[in-house]
Scaffold this motif. Sequence first.
Motif, short mmCIF file in Angstrom:
data_model
loop_
_atom_site.label_atom_id
_atom_site.label_comp_id
_atom_site.label_asym_id
_atom_site.label_seq_id
_atom_site.Cartn_x
_atom_site.Cartn_y
_atom_site.Cartn_z
N ILE A 42 4.30 13.13 -2.44
CA ILE A 42 3.02 13.07 -1.75
C ILE A 42 3.12 12.33 -0.41
O ILE A 42 2.55 12.79 0.59
CB ILE A 42 1.94 12.41 -2.64
CG1 ILE A 42 1.83 13.14 -3.99
CG2 ILE A 42 0.59 12.42 -1.95
CD1 ILE A 42 1.23 14.50 -3.96
N LYS A 43 3.84 11.20 -0.36
CA LYS A 43 3.96 10.48 0.91
C LYS A 43 4.61 11.36 1.98
O LYS A 43 4.16 11.40 3.12
CB LYS A 43 4.77 9.19 0.73
CG LYS A 43 3.95 8.03 0.22
CD LYS A 43 4.73 6.74 0.24
CE LYS A 43 3.86 5.64 -0.36
NZ LYS A 43 4.55 4.37 -0.50
N GLU A 44 5.68 12.06 1.61
CA GLU A 44 6.35 12.95 2.55
C GLU A 44 5.42 14.07 2.99
O GLU A 44 5.39 14.44 4.16
CB GLU A 44 7.61 13.54 1.93
CG GLU A 44 8.76 12.58 1.84
CD GLU A 44 10.01 13.23 1.24
OE1 GLU A 44 10.05 14.48 1.08
OE2 GLU A 44 10.95 12.47 0.95
N ASP A 45 4.66 14.62 2.04
CA ASP A 45 3.76 15.72 2.36
C ASP A 45 2.64 15.29 3.30
O ASP A 45 2.27 16.02 4.22
CB ASP A 45 3.18 16.34 1.08
CG ASP A 45 4.24 17.11 0.28
OD1 ASP A 45 5.34 17.35 0.81
OD2 ASP A 45 3.94 17.46 -0.87
N ASP A 106 2.42 5.86 -5.43
CA ASP A 106 2.88 4.56 -5.90
C ASP A 106 4.36 4.58 -6.29
O ASP A 106 4.89 3.62 -6.80
CB ASP A 106 2.02 4.06 -7.06
CG ASP A 106 2.05 4.98 -8.27
OD1 ASP A 106 2.88 5.93 -8.31
OD2 ASP A 106 1.23 4.77 -9.18
N GLY A 107 5.03 5.73 -6.06
CA GLY A 107 6.45 5.86 -6.33
C GLY A 107 6.80 6.38 -7.71
O GLY A 107 7.95 6.70 -7.98
N GLU A 133 -3.05 9.27 7.05
CA GLU A 133 -1.93 8.38 6.74
C GLU A 133 -2.23 7.67 5.43
O GLU A 133 -3.38 7.41 5.11
CB GLU A 133 -1.75 7.33 7.84
CG GLU A 133 -1.29 7.91 9.16
CD GLU A 133 -1.07 6.82 10.20
OE1 GLU A 133 -0.51 5.76 9.84
OE2 GLU A 133 -1.45 7.04 11.35
N VAL A 134 -1.17 7.34 4.71
CA VAL A 134 -1.32 6.61 3.46
C VAL A 134 -0.61 5.27 3.61
O VAL A 134 0.55 5.22 3.99
CB VAL A 134 -0.71 7.39 2.28
CG1 VAL A 134 -0.79 6.59 1.02
CG2 VAL A 134 -1.41 8.73 2.11
N THR A 135 -1.35 4.22 3.33
CA THR A 135 -0.75 2.88 3.36
C THR A 135 -0.89 2.27 1.98
O THR A 135 -1.88 2.49 1.28
CB THR A 135 -1.45 1.98 4.40
OG1 THR A 135 -2.85 1.94 4.10
CG2 THR A 135 -1.25 2.51 5.81
N PRO A 139 -2.02 5.09 -6.54
CA PRO A 139 -1.95 6.47 -7.03
C PRO A 139 -2.83 7.41 -6.20
O PRO A 139 -3.75 6.96 -5.51
CB PRO A 139 -2.44 6.36 -8.48
CG PRO A 139 -3.19 5.09 -8.56
CD PRO A 139 -2.65 4.19 -7.49
N VAL A 140 -2.53 8.68 -6.29
CA VAL A 140 -3.27 9.71 -5.57
C VAL A 140 -4.77 9.58 -5.79
O VAL A 140 -5.56 9.69 -4.86
CB VAL A 140 -2.77 11.11 -5.98
CG1 VAL A 140 -3.78 12.19 -5.63
CG2 VAL A 140 -1.42 11.40 -5.31
N SER A 141 -5.18 9.32 -7.02
CA SER A 141 -6.61 9.26 -7.34
C SER A 141 -7.33 8.18 -6.55
O SER A 141 -8.53 8.29 -6.30
CB SER A 141 -6.81 9.06 -8.84
OG SER A 141 -6.09 7.92 -9.29
N GLU A 142 -6.63 7.13 -6.13
CA GLU A 142 -7.24 6.07 -5.32
C GLU A 142 -7.14 6.36 -3.83
O GLU A 142 -7.97 5.90 -3.05
CB GLU A 142 -6.60 4.72 -5.63
CG GLU A 142 -6.93 4.20 -7.02
CD GLU A 142 -6.27 2.85 -7.29
OE1 GLU A 142 -6.15 2.03 -6.36
OE2 GLU A 142 -5.87 2.63 -8.45
#
Length: 196
Positions: A42-45, A106-107, A133-135, A139-142
């Motif tokens: 997800i982070k890469e996407d 979250d890995g 951007e994700v910092t 988890p995705v849901s948050e």
Amino acid sequence: MLKFLGLTLLAVVVASLPARAVTVGEDGLHKEDWFSMTFRDIKEDVADAKAAGKRLAIVFEQRGCIYCREMHEKILSDPEVRDYIKANFMVVQYNMFGDEEVTDLDGETLTEKSAARKWGYVFTPTIVFFPEEVTGDVPVSEAAVATMPGAFGKWTFLNMFRWVREKGYEGDEHFQTYHARIIQELRAAGRLGAEE
């Protein structure tokens, strides 16, 4: 008179034509050739979508889902909807009951089906929208800025993508208010009938 009858007959024939046929993959999911194939990290996407000037959206579907089929045949086949999404979003398809590997923000490494359970997604189709951007390691849901659970008509569907692209979730105008305003504007412009 003959011209009117001919146009009426043409309209009836066009209205009775079946919806666009959609390719179905070996996994039983309906496929769009413009959906992105990724490693489901997800982070890469999110980063790849941003680099392309787009936003990431993932769509959960399942084999035999009639609402997913309708989404592909009637909504995603509409040029206005398809072209807007293709220009502004990178869409990655997930199988609600699939075993492909997914890496959460979250890995944690999961399967598609365990990711759906972890994130609380139980309907298909469900479309999950991400920030630019994700910092942090959440988890995705948050991290998701919006979620569209279930099947909707063209305007609700398209307006959700527009609202996310315009970052409506950061403002005071709730999606439902935004959607109602857009529908009123479309009616005023003569693009919608009173029943839509």
